[in-house]
Structures are given as C-alpha cells and as structure tokens.
Enzyme design. Structure first.
Site, PDB file in Angstrom:
ATOM      1  N   LYS A  35       0.854  -1.199   0.000  1.00 25.20           N
ATOM      2  CA  LYS A  35       0.000   0.000   0.000  1.00 25.20           C
ATOM      3  C   LYS A  35       0.886   1.245   0.000  1.00 25.20           C
ATOM      4  O   LYS A  35       2.102   1.148   0.243  1.00 25.20           O
ATOM      5  CB  LYS A  35      -0.904  -0.024   1.230  1.00 25.20           C
ATOM      6  CG  LYS A  35      -0.148   0.017   2.562  1.00 25.20           C
ATOM      7  CD  LYS A  35      -1.081  -0.250   3.730  1.00 25.20           C
ATOM      8  CE  LYS A  35      -0.318  -0.265   5.039  1.00 25.20           C
ATOM      9  NZ  LYS A  35      -1.170  -0.688   6.166  1.00 25.20           N
ATOM     10  N   ARG A 130     -10.847  -0.223  14.756  1.00 24.04           N
ATOM     11  CA  ARG A 130     -10.688   0.486  13.496  1.00 24.04           C
ATOM     12  C   ARG A 130     -11.714  -0.148  12.553  1.00 24.04           C
ATOM     13  O   ARG A 130     -12.896   0.067  12.750  1.00 24.04           O
ATOM     14  CB  ARG A 130      -9.233   0.411  13.018  1.00 24.04           C
ATOM     15  CG  ARG A 130      -8.868   1.505  12.044  1.00 24.04           C
ATOM     16  CD  ARG A 130      -7.368   1.622  11.804  1.00 24.04           C
ATOM     17  NE  ARG A 130      -6.782   0.416  11.244  1.00 24.04           N
ATOM     18  CZ  ARG A 130      -5.510   0.310  10.849  1.00 24.04           C
ATOM     19  NH1 ARG A 130      -4.692   1.344  10.972  1.00 24.04           N
ATOM     20  NH2 ARG A 130      -5.041  -0.811  10.359  1.00 24.04           N
ATOM     21  N   TYR A 256      16.731  29.620  10.800  1.00 24.64           N
ATOM     22  CA  TYR A 256      15.454  30.198  11.236  1.00 24.64           C
ATOM     23  C   TYR A 256      15.243  30.037  12.734  1.00 24.64           C
ATOM     24  O   TYR A 256      15.476  28.963  13.295  1.00 24.64           O
ATOM     25  CB  TYR A 256      14.289  29.506  10.522  1.00 24.64           C
ATOM     26  CG  TYR A 256      14.120  29.890   9.080  1.00 24.64           C
ATOM     27  CD1 TYR A 256      13.964  31.208   8.701  1.00 24.64           C
ATOM     28  CD2 TYR A 256      14.090  28.910   8.098  1.00 24.64           C
ATOM     29  CE1 TYR A 256      13.789  31.557   7.363  1.00 24.64           C
ATOM     30  CE2 TYR A 256      13.913  29.236   6.760  1.00 24.64           C
ATOM     31  CZ  TYR A 256      13.760  30.564   6.402  1.00 24.64           C
ATOM     32  OH  TYR A 256      13.584  30.882   5.086  1.00 24.64           O
ATOM     33  N   MET A 304      12.838  24.631   4.124  1.00 19.88           N
ATOM     34  CA  MET A 304      12.087  23.945   3.064  1.00 19.88           C
ATOM     35  C   MET A 304      13.009  23.160   2.138  1.00 19.88           C
ATOM     36  O   MET A 304      12.711  22.017   1.767  1.00 19.88           O
ATOM     37  CB  MET A 304      11.275  24.962   2.252  1.00 19.88           C
ATOM     38  CG  MET A 304      10.432  24.300   1.180  1.00 19.88           C
ATOM     39  SD  MET A 304       9.542  25.461   0.143  1.00 19.88           S
ATOM     40  CE  MET A 304       8.147  25.851   1.159  1.00 19.88           C
TER      41      MET A 304
END
Ligand SMILES: *Cc1c(COP(=O)(O)O)cnc(C)c1O
Length: 364
Positions: A35, A130, A256, A304
């Site tokens: 998957k 689930r 940052y 990023m």
C-alpha cells in the site's frame, strides 16, 4: 546538473528482507503489503524484488490495476475492501480478493451482477476498533456472505493494535479464535511485528501473514529492536550533498528562529534537502546524519530546501561531500531510518512514505 538529492531503492535489500520473513514463517503464505505506493518505494520499482511473495496486499484500486499491469496473476487483496458498489466490477474483472468489514459492503456484493465468484476476507474488529465487525456480529455477517451466490470463498482476518508493544496480542487472539472457532476457511492476523516476534505460535501465525514495513528494512518495534537486530537491510537510501559551508564563532546562531547557538568555533555544512523533500521538520538539532560516511548531527531548524549539519569533526568535508539522510553511504556505513525517525518523534513508516515527488528515484 540537477539538485543533488536522490532516493535509491535497493532491490537486493527488498529480496533479502522478503527472504528474512520467509525464514521466520516458513509454513505461512505471505502477502507483501505494498500500500501507499510500496511505502513510498514505488510499486513498479519494488515489484520484481517482491514477486516471490504469495500475494500482494494494498488498498487503492488503481494500485491493484498497476500490479495486474505488471503481469502479476496471483492473489491481490484489497485490505480495506471496496469503497463503493461499482468497485466490485473491477474486483470481478481483475480477480481481486477483498476485505469485507461492514454491512454496506455485503449489501453491495448482494446487488452485484457477476459470473465470477468472489474471494472475500471477513474482517473482525477484535479490539482495535478500526475496521471490522465486532465479535458478536461476526457470525451473522459470515452467514449473510455465505448465502450469497456472488461469494466463492470466505476467509477470516483481523488486525493487531499492539503487536510491537507491551500489551501484546493475547486479548485479540482470544476474541478472534473464539468467534471463528468452527468456521471453515483461511485466517490472517500478523503484521510485520507479529510476524517477526510472535508467529512461532501457530495461533498467531495462521495461514497468511501480512508483513509491510519489514520488507522495506525498517524495524517494526524500534527502539526495542533495531533493523540489524532483526537482520534487515534498508531498502531505501536518501542522499544528497553539501552545497555550502559556514564557519561559526562561539555565540553565533544558525538558521530560522536562531534555535542553535555555537558554544565554540564550528564548521557547518549546508545540505540540499529540506522538508519539501520529505525530510521531517521535527528532525532538528541532534538528529543523526552521515557525511562522507561519517556520523554527525543535524543542527538548527530544517528549512524547506536545506538543512545544516555539523562538519566540525569531519576531516576533508566541504562542498560536494556526500550526505546520507538515511540508508547506505558509499563507504558502506549505514544509518537506519528508524534512528532518524526516532530523533524526530516519528516512525520509519512516515519517513519512507513521505519522500516528496520532486526527489528523483533510481533503483539499484
Ligand atoms: C498496513 C497493514 C499491514 C502491514 O503492517 P506493517 O506494520 O507495515 O507490517 C498489515 N495489515 C493491515 C490490515 C494493514 O493495514
């Protein structure tokens, strides 16, 4: 020259890991769980190495079509079953086996016009809450399915919530076997963790195991056991290069938010990989990384397109140096995806599935 980031898929590792699972459960049939585009590795890239499995398990119908297009004629199991009635047409046409976990899916089957007898896996909610029928409604669901001319064969399936943890699987095992005791058909319970750690017990192993993450070389129960403890090999390497170098003085800050401050003079490598490549932003200062195959650490925030690594103690490193975010370095050193994920508070699963489309991929 393109940006130097690259994901490499290791076919030999996929083969090795599949063989490793075979050795753990020689008596069971094996679904290779592919998957999420083979956990980010790419179905087409992983297929050849995994075709020694007895079947492929996935959940997206388009992925099932791709596996048939690759020439696979063996079993394919839709582990969430169909999402709407007309999906059953594709199941009939491609011979897909499918999970049935709710009444609606039985209604759709009952209304489905087909000459092809369907093989279904009736899912029990044995405690995870689930998907699946609760144990007290399981037998009536079975009886409904068993009466349908559209259904050829019924098997039994459930999923463990704690195969990798201290609670274990005993409570679910008991519920599952009690409710299916005298019903005829094949059974399937084990994910990777249960397959490696618990499937020596035939009650756990059953007829089919469903390993996913181990095939890709990540440990299902890290940090209890590492990939090496389980004898696994990484199926993916994410690598790039240093594209800039900065000399920092004591007291200088980095990146940052200035979350990292040098307490002594140090050399920082700026690396072409960021969260837009799928490297988690949570893997900030302290996350392990290899530069020229030598272990060092990430410094400061992930941005990023770039991140920073400590080059202070890496002799000869500079612009162009190889950086291994996880997997295998050229010199043979290895960094487990689980260790990187752990440093960022997540799992190897999430990292391998999150490698971004902009990252070029090669198979070796
Ligand atoms: C994803 C999945 C698996 C495989 O789980 P791993 O932990 O990757 O081995 C098995 N069964 C079901 C139902 C799943 O959704």
């Amino acid at each position: 020259m393109p940006r130097p980031i690259l994901a490499t898929i290791h076919s030999s590792a996929l083969r090795h890991n599949l063989e490793r699972v075979r050795q753990a459960v020689p008596d069971a049939k094996l679904w290779a769980v592919i998957k999420a585009n083979a956990y980010g590795h790419g179905i087409e890239r992983a297929f050849d190495a995994l075709r020694g499995a007895d079947g492929f398990a996935l959940l997206d119908l388009a992925e099932a079509e791709r596996v048939r297009q690759l020439g696979w004629r063996g079993p394919i199991l839709l582990i969430e079953g169909v999402f709407e009635a007309r999906d059953l047409e594709l199941c009939s046409r491609l011979g897909l086996w499918h999970v049935v976990h709710c009444d609606e899916q039985i209604d759709w089957l009952a209304a489905h016009k087909t000459q092809v007898g369907h093989r279904v896996f009736l899912k029990m909610n044995s405690g995870m809450n689930r998907l699946g029928f609760p144990p007290e409604r399981y037998r009536s669901a079975w009886a409904r399915l068993n009466a349908l001319p559209q259904v050829d064969e019924i098997s039994f399936i459930s999923h463990f919530s704690d195969a990798d943890g201290p609670r274990g699987v005993g409570h679910q095992l008991q519920v599952f076997h009690a409710a299916t005791q005298d019903l005829p058909g094949e059974r399937s319970l084990c994910n990777s963790a249960a397959t490696l750690a618990l499937a020596h017990d035939a009650q756990v192993r059953c007829d089919w195991v469903r390993p996913g993450i181990v095939l890709y070389g990540s440990s299902p129960d890290y940090p209890l056991h590492s990939d090496q403890d389980w004898g696994l090999q990484p199926a993916m390497t994410l690598s790039t290069r240093v594209i800039g170098v900065q000399q920092m003085r004591a007291g200088d800050t980095l990146g940052y938010g200035s979350i990292f401050t040098a307490d002594a003079p140090m050399t920082v490598g700026v690396v072409a990989c960021g969260y837009a490549d799928g490297y988690p932003r949570s893997c900030s200062t302290g996350t392990p990384v290899l530069v020229d195959g030598q272990r060092t650490r990430v410094l400061g925030r992930i941005s990023m397109d770039m991140l920073n690594v400590d080059l202070t103690s890496i002799d000869g490193a500079g612009v162009g140096s190889e950086v291994t975010l996880w997997g295998n370095a050229s010199n043979g050193a290895r960094l487990s995806i689980d260790e990187v994920a752990h440093a960022g508070g997540t799992l190897g699963y999430e990292l391998m599935c999150a490698v971004a489309p902009r990252v070029p991929v090669v198979v070796d």
